[in-house]
Design an enzyme around this catalytic site. Structure first.
Site, mmCIF file in Angstrom:
data_model
loop_
_atom_site.group_PDB
_atom_site.id
_atom_site.type_symbol
_atom_site.label_atom_id
_atom_site.label_comp_id
_atom_site.label_asym_id
_atom_site.label_seq_id
_atom_site.Cartn_x
_atom_site.Cartn_y
_atom_site.Cartn_z
ATOM 1 N N ASP A 11 1.056 -1.091 -0.409
ATOM 2 C CA ASP A 11 -0.096 0.097 -0.301
ATOM 3 C C ASP A 11 0.900 1.153 0.156
ATOM 4 O O ASP A 11 2.042 0.982 0.445
ATOM 5 C CB ASP A 11 -0.859 -0.013 1.663
ATOM 6 C CG ASP A 11 -1.319 0.681 0.924
ATOM 7 O OD1 ASP A 11 -2.518 1.586 0.382
ATOM 8 O OD2 ASP A 11 -2.045 1.852 2.187
ATOM 9 N N ASP A 13 -0.367 4.934 0.997
ATOM 10 C CA ASP A 13 -0.510 5.577 2.236
ATOM 11 C C ASP A 13 -0.009 5.313 3.567
ATOM 12 O O ASP A 13 -0.866 4.902 3.672
ATOM 13 C CB ASP A 13 -1.484 6.671 2.276
ATOM 14 C CG ASP A 13 -2.117 7.487 0.795
ATOM 15 O OD1 ASP A 13 -1.277 8.140 0.226
ATOM 16 O OD2 ASP A 13 -2.933 6.942 -0.082
HETATM 17 C C1 BG6 Z 1 -5.504 5.760 0.588
HETATM 18 C C2 BG6 Z 1 -5.550 6.253 1.352
HETATM 19 O O1 BG6 Z 1 -4.444 5.182 0.033
HETATM 20 O O2 BG6 Z 1 -6.246 6.871 -0.848
HETATM 21 C C3 BG6 Z 1 -6.989 6.857 1.921
HETATM 22 O O3 BG6 Z 1 -5.632 5.817 2.448
HETATM 23 C C4 BG6 Z 1 -8.009 7.676 0.659
HETATM 24 O O4 BG6 Z 1 -7.200 7.698 3.189
HETATM 25 C C5 BG6 Z 1 -7.817 6.945 -0.681
HETATM 26 O O5 BG6 Z 1 -8.854 8.160 1.143
HETATM 27 C C6 BG6 Z 1 -8.491 7.978 -1.544
HETATM 28 O O6 BG6 Z 1 -7.369 8.280 -1.861
HETATM 29 P P1 BG6 Z 1 -7.466 9.734 -2.867
HETATM 30 O O7 BG6 Z 1 -6.124 10.451 -3.247
HETATM 31 O O8 BG6 Z 1 -7.771 9.327 -4.525
HETATM 32 O O9 BG6 Z 1 -8.481 10.503 -2.924
HETATM 33 MG MG MG Z 2 -3.330 3.409 3.785
#
Ligand code: BG6
Ligand code: MG
Length: 222
Positions: A11, A13
């Site tokens: 993953d 984030d």
């Molecule tokens: C994930 C995060 O990786 O991405 C979430 O853990 C986030 O918190 C999700 O909401 C979607 O993200 P994005 O960047 O497409 O708005």
């Molecule tokens: Mg994550």
């Protein structure tokens, strides 16, 4: 000695870089504008969830109602703030030891993929200088079902041409991601200090310092 672990899926984030507080900050800014507040506990539930799933959860828990069009505008705004937050991101924003571990996997010829629910994943990877290191990259633009569905991880495993998912580690900081890893039949390794991860994952690690394949295999298989 041949490794038991044949591949790794990461993953992004909260696993390779610390974007979690920046997502939280951006949702809170939106909340100030449209009338919700988000506690750290509620924010935890958003971890790993896609943009729309996150917004729908916030709206439901806040007993608010918005049209589809309003929701689109809200997500656009939140994302604009988030992108401003990561504008200055660079290799400095990688978690300590993360790059060393990716280099170690490369040297060991253990293939690895990225599987992030974020539609910003490729932008972030590029800023972190990692986009060329991964054999396969799947993000929120590539799937219809977000975590806890295992679709992202299954696609990543197929792309790595690895058929036995029980030999692939998924590294995840979110409960939704750990659940997805279990559903897909992967080895679920939690990243971070969240006690819930400890309960649900096969193994948790709190940081990347000193992590290598031998360490993981010792902790997982002996
Ligand atoms: C994930 C995060 O990786 O991405 C979430 O853990 C986030 O918190 C999700 O909401 C979607 O993200 P994005 O960047 O497409 O708005
Ligand atoms: Mg994550």
């Amino acid at each position: 000695m041949e490794e038991k672990i044949k591949g790794c899926i990461f993953d992004l984030d909260g696993v390779l870089t610390d974007t979690v507080p920046l997502h939280y900050k951006s949702w809170c800014l939106l909340g100030e504008e449209v009338g919700f507040s988000l506690t750290p506990d509620q924010n935890k539930k958003l971890k790993g969830k896609g943009r729309l799933d996150s917004l729908n959860l916030i709206i439901k828990e806040s007993n608010l109602n918005f049209s589809e069009r309003e929701k689109e505008e809200m997500m656009e705004k939140k994302n604009r703030w988030f992108l401003e937050e990561i504008e200055q991101f660079s290799t400095e924003n990688l978690f300590p030891g993360a790059l060393d571990f990716l280099v170690h996997l490369t040297e060991k010829q253990i293939p690895f993929a990225l599987a992030s629910g974020s539609k910003n994943a490729k932008i972030i990877l590029e800023k972190l200088g990692l986009q060329k290191m991964f054999q396969c990259i799947f993000d929120g633009n590539d799937v219809s079902l977000g975590k806890p569905d295992p679709e992202l991880f299954v696609k990543a495993a197929d792309c790595l041409s690895l058929s036995d998912r029980a030999e692939i580690i998924v590294f995840e900081d979110s409960v939704a991601g750990i659940e997805a890893a279990h559903k897909g039949g992967f080895i679920a390794v939690g990243f971070g200090a969240d006690p819930e991860l400890k309960e649900r994952a096969h193994l948790t690690i709190e940081n990347w310092e000193g992590v290598d394949i031998e360490y993981l295999e010792n902790r997982l298989f002996s």
